[in-house]
Design an enzyme around this catalytic site. Structure first.
Site, short mmCIF file in Angstrom:
data_model
loop_
_atom_site.label_atom_id
_atom_site.label_comp_id
_atom_site.label_asym_id
_atom_site.label_seq_id
_atom_site.Cartn_x
_atom_site.Cartn_y
_atom_site.Cartn_z
N TRP A 1 0.85 -1.19 0.00
CA TRP A 1 0.00 0.00 0.00
C TRP A 1 0.89 1.24 0.00
CZ3 TRP A 1 -2.31 2.14 5.09
CH2 TRP A 1 -3.10 3.28 4.83
N SER A 2 0.54 2.21 -0.86
CA SER A 2 1.25 3.49 -0.92
C SER A 2 2.73 3.24 -1.19
CB SER A 2 1.01 4.25 0.39
OG SER A 2 1.42 5.60 0.28
N MET A 3 3.63 3.75 -0.34
CA MET A 3 5.05 3.51 -0.55
C MET A 3 5.38 2.02 -0.60
SD MET A 3 8.19 4.19 2.01
CE MET A 3 9.80 3.51 1.63
N GLY B 1 3.93 -0.21 -2.17
CA GLY B 1 3.86 -0.66 -3.56
C GLY B 1 5.14 -0.36 -4.31
#
Length: 347
Positions: free
Chosen positions: A147-149, A151
């Site tokens: 999720w977010s960073m 990824g």
């Protein structure tokens, strides 16, 4: 009750920090945050607190990085990388809705317990995290998500696995922007905000401070010195009920330094080409998503194509009820499809 699960009750990363602080004051013993994944009930925590060695814990660095959120299952595990805050606790809320036979592990940043420093480069994170997951699964294919960073780091892990001759069955990016896509969104904002103030605002969102709970304009926040900015964010977190009052400035400053190290690592990262494919779960409520038109920047790097799947909520609420249930359903569909292609399970 003593057998209720911390995550089922809505426990999150800052509640975990508060809980560990209470345990340390009460019993004079510091337990790693990772213990909550192995002992998520009061009854299990009692055993862990009394034991000289935490049940299921390891003494090496990998034992603090790789968190067994749900280790049981016959299929190959799904490994999920932490967002910029460094915690993998959000995935504990995802676990009840995922395929029941799919083991789930979270990858958490070093440095959150105050022991050691966070890793400074995305490539370094990917290398260390791959070493950790190989203690559970020595060979591919691998299922990766973030999720977010997280990824961004999962993408680099996929690249390094590919370079090593391993196969990635699924690379799932949960509302994750490439560094340049994230920078474009920031530059397109109508507000002029200092880089430090912007990090604090994002950190505040990670703490769970709703936008309406900010009582100063963002440009006013930029005029404060750094200590005053952090003090303001901490006070806003207390006011919003996101952080308990006993979590003071030193502990929050420590968590903020971990967050800053991760943001800087992401900003300095230059993605390389990846010949595989990726699935991007895009939060439909995030401002500006519809205007990007480039799969949040990943289309330039993923040669095998990016499948974009819209999910409800914004960048943060997509990981909370009720939106997380829809995200889990969509993720289950992709896990099932990738499993059908590989026809491989752990025995």
């Amino acid at each position: 009750g003593i057998h209720d699960n911390f995550f089922a009750l809505g426990g999150h990363s800052l509640m975990a920090v508060r809980l560990m602080a209470h345990l340390e004051r009460a019993f004079g013993k510091r337990l790693p945050l990772a213990v909550l994944f192995r002992s998520p009930t009061v009854a299990q925590l009692a055993v862990a607190t009394e034991a000289s060695v935490v049940p299921g814990a390891t003494t090496d660095a990998h034992g603090q990085i790789l968190l067994p959120i749900r280790p049981a299952g016959k299929q190959r595990p799904l490994f999920m990388v932490h967002p910029a805050g460094g915690f993998a606790f959000a995935y504990g809320r995802l676990a009840p809705y995922l395929e029941p036979d799919r083991p789930l592990y979270g990858l958490q940043s070093p440095g959150l317990d105050g022991n050691g420093e966070p890793l400074a480069r995305v490539e370094e994170m990917a290398m260390h995290y791959l070493q950790a997951i190989r203690t559970v699964q020595p060979q591919g294919p691998y299922w990766l998500a973030g999720w977010s960073m997280g990824g961004v780091v999962a993408f680099e892990m996929a690249r390094q696995l590919e370079a090593a001759g391993e196969r990635v069955a699924l690379l799932a990016l949960l509302d994750a922007h490439t560094p340049e896509s994230r920078a474009r969104n920031s530059e397109g904002s109508s507000r002029v905000i200092s880089a430090h103030a912007r990090k604090l605002i994002d950190f505040g969102h990670n703490l769970g401070i709703p936008q309406h709970d900010w009582t100063v304009e963002w440009d006013d926040l930029s005029r404060l010195d750094e200590d005053a900015q952090l003090a303001y964010v901490l006070e806003a977190a207390h006011r919003a009920g996101a952080v308990a009052p006993e979590l003071g400035a030193p502990r929050m400053g420590q968590l903020y330094q971990v967050y800053c190290a991760h943001v800087e690592a992401m900003e300095e990262y230059t993605p390389g080409p990846y010949s595989g494919s990726a699935v991007l779960f895009q939060a439909s409520g995030t401002a500006g998503v519809a205007a990007t038109g480039d799969s949040l920047g990943w289309g330039s790097y993923v040669a095998g194509g990016v499948q974009a799947i819209p999910v409800p909520g914004d960048h943060y609420s997509m990981m909370s009820d009720p939106h997380i249930q829809v995200l889990a359903q969509r993720l289950n569909e992709q896990l099932h499809a990738s499993g059908d292609r590989t026809q491989e399970v752990l025995v």
